[in-house]
Write a protein that holds these residues in place. Sequence first.
Motif, mmCIF file in Angstrom:
data_model
loop_
_atom_site.group_PDB
_atom_site.id
_atom_site.type_symbol
_atom_site.label_atom_id
_atom_site.label_comp_id
_atom_site.label_asym_id
_atom_site.label_seq_id
_atom_site.Cartn_x
_atom_site.Cartn_y
_atom_site.Cartn_z
ATOM 1 N N THR B 13 0.828 -1.182 0.000
ATOM 2 C CA THR B 13 0.000 0.000 0.000
ATOM 3 C C THR B 13 0.869 1.241 0.000
ATOM 4 N N GLN B 14 0.285 2.341 -0.397
ATOM 5 C CA GLN B 14 1.031 3.601 -0.375
ATOM 6 C C GLN B 14 0.811 4.310 0.948
ATOM 7 N N MET B 15 1.823 5.027 1.353
ATOM 8 C CA MET B 15 1.759 5.795 2.595
ATOM 9 C C MET B 15 0.503 6.663 2.613
ATOM 10 N N GLY B 16 -0.183 6.669 3.741
ATOM 11 C CA GLY B 16 -1.388 7.478 3.864
ATOM 12 C C GLY B 16 -2.670 6.742 3.538
ATOM 13 N N GLN B 17 -2.546 5.572 2.920
ATOM 14 C CA GLN B 17 -3.732 4.797 2.573
ATOM 15 C C GLN B 17 -4.207 3.974 3.762
ATOM 16 N N GLU B 18 -5.462 3.612 3.711
ATOM 17 C CA GLU B 18 -6.041 2.734 4.729
ATOM 18 C C GLU B 18 -5.909 1.280 4.300
ATOM 19 N N VAL B 19 -5.602 0.422 5.259
ATOM 20 C CA VAL B 19 -5.573 -1.013 4.978
ATOM 21 C C VAL B 19 -6.394 -1.748 6.019
ATOM 22 N N SER B 55 -9.601 -5.613 25.228
ATOM 23 C CA SER B 55 -9.303 -5.897 26.624
ATOM 24 C C SER B 55 -7.940 -5.356 27.041
ATOM 25 N N GLU B 56 -7.060 -5.212 26.086
ATOM 26 C CA GLU B 56 -5.723 -4.688 26.376
ATOM 27 C C GLU B 56 -5.108 -4.185 25.076
ATOM 28 N N LYS B 57 -4.343 -3.129 25.163
ATOM 29 C CA LYS B 57 -3.638 -2.648 23.983
ATOM 30 C C LYS B 57 -2.297 -2.078 24.379
ATOM 31 N N SER B 58 -1.387 -2.077 23.426
ATOM 32 C CA SER B 58 -0.050 -1.572 23.697
ATOM 33 C C SER B 58 0.054 -0.111 23.258
ATOM 34 N N GLU B 59 1.203 0.481 23.547
ATOM 35 C CA GLU B 59 1.451 1.871 23.145
ATOM 36 C C GLU B 59 1.479 2.005 21.621
ATOM 37 N N ILE B 60 1.818 0.918 20.946
ATOM 38 C CA ILE B 60 1.864 0.958 19.478
ATOM 39 C C ILE B 60 0.464 1.183 18.922
ATOM 40 N N PHE B 61 -0.518 0.649 19.573
ATOM 41 C CA PHE B 61 -1.903 0.662 19.096
ATOM 42 C C PHE B 61 -2.510 2.034 19.378
ATOM 43 N N ASP B 62 -2.153 3.000 18.516
ATOM 44 C CA ASP B 62 -2.655 4.360 18.725
ATOM 45 C C ASP B 62 -3.930 4.578 17.917
ATOM 46 N N ASP B 63 -4.317 5.830 17.775
ATOM 47 C CA ASP B 63 -5.598 6.141 17.128
ATOM 48 C C ASP B 63 -5.646 5.750 15.652
ATOM 49 N N GLN B 64 -4.493 5.449 15.084
ATOM 50 C CA GLN B 64 -4.485 5.019 13.688
ATOM 51 C C GLN B 64 -4.960 3.579 13.522
ATOM 52 N N PHE B 65 -4.978 2.847 14.616
ATOM 53 C CA PHE B 65 -5.347 1.444 14.577
ATOM 54 C C PHE B 65 -6.751 1.244 15.149
ATOM 55 N N SER B 66 -7.449 0.278 14.600
ATOM 56 C CA SER B 66 -8.717 -0.140 15.189
ATOM 57 C C SER B 66 -8.945 -1.610 14.879
ATOM 58 N N ASP B 71 -18.642 -9.775 12.315
ATOM 59 C CA ASP B 71 -19.639 -10.845 12.314
ATOM 60 C C ASP B 71 -19.138 -11.924 13.264
ATOM 61 N N GLY B 72 -19.710 -13.098 13.191
ATOM 62 C CA GLY B 72 -19.328 -14.130 14.153
ATOM 63 C C GLY B 72 -18.038 -14.839 13.852
ATOM 64 N N SER B 73 -17.399 -14.488 12.706
ATOM 65 C CA SER B 73 -16.209 -15.254 12.374
ATOM 66 C C SER B 73 -14.980 -14.394 12.099
ATOM 67 N N ASN B 74 -15.155 -13.198 11.546
ATOM 68 C CA ASN B 74 -14.004 -12.397 11.164
ATOM 69 C C ASN B 74 -13.524 -11.482 12.282
ATOM 70 N N PHE B 75 -12.237 -11.213 12.252
ATOM 71 C CA PHE B 75 -11.614 -10.271 13.190
ATOM 72 C C PHE B 75 -10.651 -9.435 12.366
ATOM 73 N N THR B 76 -10.866 -8.129 12.315
ATOM 74 C CA THR B 76 -10.082 -7.294 11.416
ATOM 75 C C THR B 76 -9.242 -6.267 12.167
ATOM 76 N N LEU B 77 -8.127 -5.916 11.536
ATOM 77 C CA LEU B 77 -7.267 -4.836 12.006
ATOM 78 C C LEU B 77 -7.230 -3.785 10.913
ATOM 79 N N LYS B 78 -7.605 -2.562 11.264
ATOM 80 C CA LYS B 78 -7.577 -1.462 10.294
ATOM 81 C C LYS B 78 -6.503 -0.474 10.702
ATOM 82 N N ILE B 79 -5.727 -0.079 9.704
ATOM 83 C CA ILE B 79 -4.771 1.014 9.895
ATOM 84 C C ILE B 79 -5.261 2.151 9.009
ATOM 85 N N ARG B 80 -5.615 3.273 9.617
ATOM 86 C CA ARG B 80 -6.321 4.322 8.889
ATOM 87 C C ARG B 80 -5.436 5.042 7.877
ATOM 88 N N SER B 81 -4.270 5.414 8.275
ATOM 89 C CA SER B 81 -3.374 6.177 7.412
ATOM 90 C C SER B 81 -1.977 5.606 7.603
#
Lengths: 115, 114
Positions: B13-19, B55-66, B71-81
């Motif tokens: 991905t390019q810098m600044g894009q969401e993944v 339940s717990e997050k590290s310092e790395i997991f800032d506002d850019q992460f969610s 649904d009942g099966s998927n678990f996703t990690l989003k990086i906004r920018s």
Amino acid sequence: AQTVTQSQPEMSVQEAETVTLSCTYDTSESDYYLFWYKQPPSRQMILVIRQEAYKQQNATENRFSVNFQKAAKSFSLKISDSQLGDAAMYFCAYRLANTGNQFYFGTGTSLTVIP
Amino acid sequence: EPEVTQTPSHQVTQMGQEVILRCVPISNHLYFYWYRQILGQKVEFLVSFYNNEISEKSEIFDDQFSVERPDGSNFTLKIRSTKLEDSAMYFCASSVPGGYSPLHFGNGTRLTVT
């Protein structure tokens, strides 16, 4: 701070020989769990062996055993009768029993098995 | 044996894009995690998720992460920018309750930010 140190970035062993991978950790907690994970190239990490810190007896799983020295905060992994399939990156980790649920990992040791 | 599956295996991905990195944990597991490993460095904890909340997050997991369990099966990690320093291998893991329970990892997604 919770840290795990694996001082050997790379190790090699002759097939059928024995190798020991070192791991030390630092925590002020007394109750925790220790783990060794194996990561073959381009594959997922899989559990090799685990140990409860309150147990003095060292865990063994077939050719894999640990030397757990709680006072020294040391948790080394011994692989006996090394096989070609043992070649992988090995990660040491621990998890506190009463504080949070994250695992703390070391930087890993890359093990090469020489035929 | 049930496995944790992750898609895609490699994302550029390019810098600044969401993944969005996707994971399907083992079905009867209740705890879900994201870890990352920058090349040659240790495996770092990002976040753990239980009962539909972090339940717990590290310092790395800032506002850019969610994270989300849509649904009942998927678990996703989003990086906004995305930033260049987000380039790493991202591992999803799941476990059953109990401190002695091991993590079960997926194969990882290699994220390359250009």
